[in-house]
Design a protein around this motif. Structure first.
Motif, mmCIF file in Angstrom:
data_model
loop_
_atom_site.group_PDB
_atom_site.id
_atom_site.type_symbol
_atom_site.label_atom_id
_atom_site.label_comp_id
_atom_site.label_asym_id
_atom_site.label_seq_id
_atom_site.Cartn_x
_atom_site.Cartn_y
_atom_site.Cartn_z
ATOM 1 N N ALA A 137 -94.870 -35.048 -65.756
ATOM 2 C CA ALA A 137 -95.865 -34.402 -64.902
ATOM 3 C C ALA A 137 -95.801 -35.005 -63.504
ATOM 4 C CB ALA A 137 -97.254 -34.570 -65.495
ATOM 5 N N GLY A 138 -95.798 -34.155 -62.517
ATOM 6 C CA GLY A 138 -95.781 -34.603 -61.129
ATOM 7 C C GLY A 138 -94.411 -34.832 -60.530
ATOM 8 N N ASP A 139 -93.340 -34.665 -61.316
ATOM 9 C CA ASP A 139 -91.995 -34.843 -60.763
ATOM 10 C C ASP A 139 -91.767 -33.883 -59.604
ATOM 11 O OD1 ASP A 139 -91.270 -36.824 -62.520
ATOM 12 O OD2 ASP A 139 -89.924 -35.581 -63.719
ATOM 13 N N ARG A 140 -90.997 -34.338 -58.641
ATOM 14 C CA ARG A 140 -90.599 -33.526 -57.491
ATOM 15 C C ARG A 140 -89.109 -33.219 -57.653
ATOM 16 N NH1 ARG A 140 -93.854 -34.119 -52.813
ATOM 17 N NH2 ARG A 140 -91.995 -34.255 -51.522
ATOM 18 N N VAL A 141 -88.736 -31.956 -57.492
ATOM 19 C CA VAL A 141 -87.372 -31.523 -57.788
ATOM 20 C C VAL A 141 -86.816 -30.702 -56.627
ATOM 21 C CG1 VAL A 141 -85.941 -30.206 -59.404
ATOM 22 C CG2 VAL A 141 -87.963 -31.404 -60.242
ATOM 23 N N CYS A 142 -85.526 -30.923 -56.342
ATOM 24 C CA CYS A 142 -84.819 -30.115 -55.355
ATOM 25 C C CYS A 142 -83.656 -29.423 -56.059
ATOM 26 C CB CYS A 142 -84.304 -30.978 -54.204
ATOM 27 S SG CYS A 142 -83.468 -30.002 -52.934
ATOM 28 N N ILE A 143 -83.603 -28.112 -55.954
ATOM 29 C CA ILE A 143 -82.518 -27.310 -56.522
ATOM 30 C C ILE A 143 -81.444 -27.170 -55.453
ATOM 31 C CG2 ILE A 143 -81.887 -25.052 -57.474
ATOM 32 C CD1 ILE A 143 -84.989 -24.697 -58.014
ATOM 33 N N VAL A 144 -80.196 -27.449 -55.803
ATOM 34 C CA VAL A 144 -79.083 -27.253 -54.880
ATOM 35 C C VAL A 144 -78.198 -26.163 -55.475
ATOM 36 C CG1 VAL A 144 -77.106 -28.315 -53.735
ATOM 37 C CG2 VAL A 144 -79.186 -29.667 -54.157
ATOM 38 N N ASP A 145 -77.994 -25.102 -54.713
ATOM 39 C CA ASP A 145 -77.194 -23.972 -55.180
ATOM 40 C C ASP A 145 -76.102 -23.689 -54.154
ATOM 41 O OD1 ASP A 145 -76.377 -21.877 -56.768
ATOM 42 O OD2 ASP A 145 -78.215 -20.711 -56.563
ATOM 43 N N ASP A 146 -74.979 -23.189 -54.622
ATOM 44 C CA ASP A 146 -73.864 -22.945 -53.714
ATOM 45 C C ASP A 146 -74.018 -21.656 -52.919
ATOM 46 O OD1 ASP A 146 -73.490 -21.388 -55.974
ATOM 47 O OD2 ASP A 146 -71.317 -21.549 -55.944
ATOM 48 N N VAL A 147 -74.658 -20.658 -53.488
ATOM 49 C CA VAL A 147 -74.794 -19.372 -52.805
ATOM 50 C C VAL A 147 -76.008 -18.633 -53.354
ATOM 51 C CG1 VAL A 147 -73.297 -18.099 -54.401
ATOM 52 C CG2 VAL A 147 -73.501 -17.332 -52.042
ATOM 53 N N THR A 148 -76.611 -17.796 -52.529
ATOM 54 C CA THR A 148 -77.697 -16.941 -53.008
ATOM 55 C C THR A 148 -77.559 -15.565 -52.385
ATOM 56 O OG1 THR A 148 -80.076 -16.757 -53.366
ATOM 57 C CG2 THR A 148 -79.390 -17.607 -51.241
#
Length: 73
Positions: A30-41
């Motif tokens: 609970a409370g974790d901070r996450v960054c998604i890294v994607d190559d293309v959208t």
């Protein structure tokens, strides 16, 4: 990713969100901070679904970084 999906770039934009729905699961503290890294959208459907899964798993913050944007005609 917990569900196999069709290749999204082959689908019309309006079908992508339905295809990717419920395809991701996360296990966080609970409370974790996450960054998604994607190559293309292209449509943002995958990023949106991933962010929803992270929020449902308890993330307090989710952001995304995309390296490239695919613009189709």
């Amino acid at each position: 990713k917990i569900k196999n999906t069709k290749e999204l770039k082959t689908l019309p934009r309006e079908e992508r969100q339905g295809e990717i729905k419920d395809s991701f699961s996360a296990s966080l503290n609970a409370g974790d901070r996450v960054c998604i890294v994607d190559d293309v959208t292209a449509s943002g459907a995958t990023l949106s679904e991933m962010a929803s899964a992270l929020k449902n798993a308890g993330a307090s913050y989710a952001c995304a970084v995309v390296v490239a944007v695919y613009l189709h005609s």
